[in-house]
Design an enzyme around this catalytic site. Structure first.
Site, PDB file in Angstrom:
ATOM      1  N   TYR A   1      -6.394   6.582   3.978  1.00 11.52           N
ATOM      2  CA  TYR A   1      -6.531   5.561   2.944  1.00 11.52           C
ATOM      3  C   TYR A   1      -5.825   4.262   3.355  1.00 11.52           C
ATOM      4  CZ  TYR A   1      -5.393   2.425  -0.679  1.00 11.52           C
ATOM      5  OH  TYR A   1      -5.230   1.248  -1.339  1.00 11.52           O
TER       6      TYR A   1
ATOM      7  N   GLU B   1       0.821  -1.208   0.000  1.00 10.88           N
ATOM      8  CA  GLU B   1       0.000   0.000   0.000  1.00 10.88           C
ATOM      9  C   GLU B   1       0.858   1.263   0.000  1.00 10.88           C
ATOM     10  OE1 GLU B   1      -2.942   0.198  -0.715  1.00 10.88           O
ATOM     11  OE2 GLU B   1      -3.620  -1.857  -0.485  1.00 10.88           O
TER      12      GLU B   1
ATOM     13  N   ASP C   1      -9.157   5.847  -2.141  1.00 10.42           N
ATOM     14  CA  ASP C   1      -8.034   6.304  -2.962  1.00 10.42           C
ATOM     15  C   ASP C   1      -8.605   6.951  -4.225  1.00 10.42           C
ATOM     16  OD1 ASP C   1      -9.089   4.139  -4.240  1.00 10.42           O
ATOM     17  OD2 ASP C   1      -7.163   3.379  -4.935  1.00 10.42           O
TER      18      ASP C   1
END
Length: 368
Positions: A125, A42, A143
């Site tokens: 996020y 991520e 996102d």
DNA sequence: TAGACGTGGTC
DNA sequence: TGACCAAGTCT
């Protein structure tokens, strides 16, 4: 804002997850739900395309298989693993977070979104992504894909560049996310945003959720998401100092408070005005060398400037070259002389590679 | 809150 | 070439 009935919501979840089950991308970080793996992927994927990330992810996991390896890694090695990915504070923050986890959390991950956001470099996020994918929490992960997909599905007109808009989307998504498969739901939205509902050349006619896409049904796909314009990068004139000595070339480690922090590059000096240009040899001499020798040796390299564009700055770099007969005194200088054969051992930004390439080409031209 | 913070791909 | 985009966060 959200006017869907429970039945429509349920139908959307089923349609989306059925499509995902058959068409999900097989990605290296989707082989398990290890929070370390999810986390690293991520962070790498922030503002970075999947195809770019894949080789970096493999290398990173080989170099730093566990949080302990990451926490103990020398900074240069860490930055080297990130070289070319950009936004280098991401990896320095990851190491800080790894140390946080070991020191303050006894190595155990917080499993809530709020808890995850306490870690450096994990924002709303990424916290949502880890909470939902690794810990099965029904949290949104908003996102760019989620902004685009849900703004079209629901014709949400709010400007997605405004921080407060995220809350609006999170509120909406909380009503849509299935509690039994939150991680798959979030990842399905991302896969949708990367396939049928792309920013450019979308293929909504064939999208599995076209019946739920109000903007598509209204012929208004191009109107979403709403986003204010970005600023143009500011032009900056610089001079790169290419100092060759009997031992190699002079590199400087960039300060932690400037752009490209902690990376290594040829010294870069401001070159905006004639006065600054004239002062360059003196500045150079004061920093790390004998002035008389430098003044004799320093000369401009012929050819067009190297240009490099960042999000917020556009650099125009002229090249200055000096060939020194003895080693400069580096006792008060944050740098070192590196033989050409060892350039690849230091983490360098892309602009440094451009400067080196341009310099090599032009040096040949000088002898034409 | 708006601006800093990188790079590579695409049209 | 320039403009925009790509799984954002920090200050």
């Amino acid at each position: 804002m959200l006017t869907w009935s429970d039945a429509k919501t349920k139908a959307f979840q089923t349609t989306l997850l059925d499509w995902y089950d058959k068409n999900r991308r097989e990605l290296p970080w989707r082989k398990d739900h290890d929070p370390y793996h999810i986390w690293v992927s991520e962070i790498m994927l922030q503002q970075t395309q999947v195809n770019t990330v894949i080789p970096y992810y493999h290398r990173f996991m080989k170099m730093f298989p566990t949080i302990d390896d990451l926490a103990r890694a020398p900074e240069n090695q860490l930055l080297k693993a990130w070289e070319g990915l950009g936004y280098y504070s991401r990896v320095r923050n990851m190491q800080r977070a790894a140390r946080q986890l070991l020191d303050d959390y006894d190595g155990k991950w917080p499993q809530t979104k709020a808890g995850l956001q306490e870690l450096v470099g994990i924002g709303p996020y990424t916290a949502g992504a880890i909470a939902s994918i690794a810990f099965n929490q029904p949290e949104p992960a908003v996102d760019g894909n989620a902004f685009r997909v849900f703004s079209q599905l629901l014709e949400i007109e709010a400007d997605i560049t405004k921080p407060q808009t995220r809350q609006l989307f999170e509120t909406v998504i909380r009503k849509l996310i299935p509690h039994d498969r939150p991680g798959d739901f979030n990842q399905a939205i991302m896969d949708l945003g990367a396939s049928y509902m792309t920013a450019k050349n979308p293929d909504n006619e064939n999208s599995p959720v076209r019946a739920f896409n109000q903007a598509y049904l209204d012929g208004r796909v191009a109107d979403f998401p709403v986003r204010s314009k970005r600023l143009k990068p500011v032009d900056k004139q610089l001079a790169a100092l290419i100092i060759h000595t009997p031992e190699g070339y002079l590199f400087q480690q960039r300060a932690s408070n400037e752009l490209l922090a902690k990376l290594w590059a040829f010294p870069l000096l401001a070159n905006e005005t004639d006065t600054e240009v004239e002062a360059l040899p003196t500045v150079l001499a004061e920093q790390f060398c004998d002035e008389t020798e430098i003044k004799v040796a320093l000369r401009w390299v012929a050819g067009p400037a190297v240009t490099h564009t960042f999000t917020h700055q556009k650099w125009h770099i002229a090249l200055l070259h000096a060939d020194l007969r003895k080693q400069p005194d580096l006792s008060h200088f944050a740098g070192r002389v590196v033989p050409e054969a060892k350039f690849d051992q230091l983490p360098v930004p892309t602009v440094q590679k451009k400067i080196w390439q341009a310099y090599q080409k032009r040096q040949i031209n000088l002898f034409d």
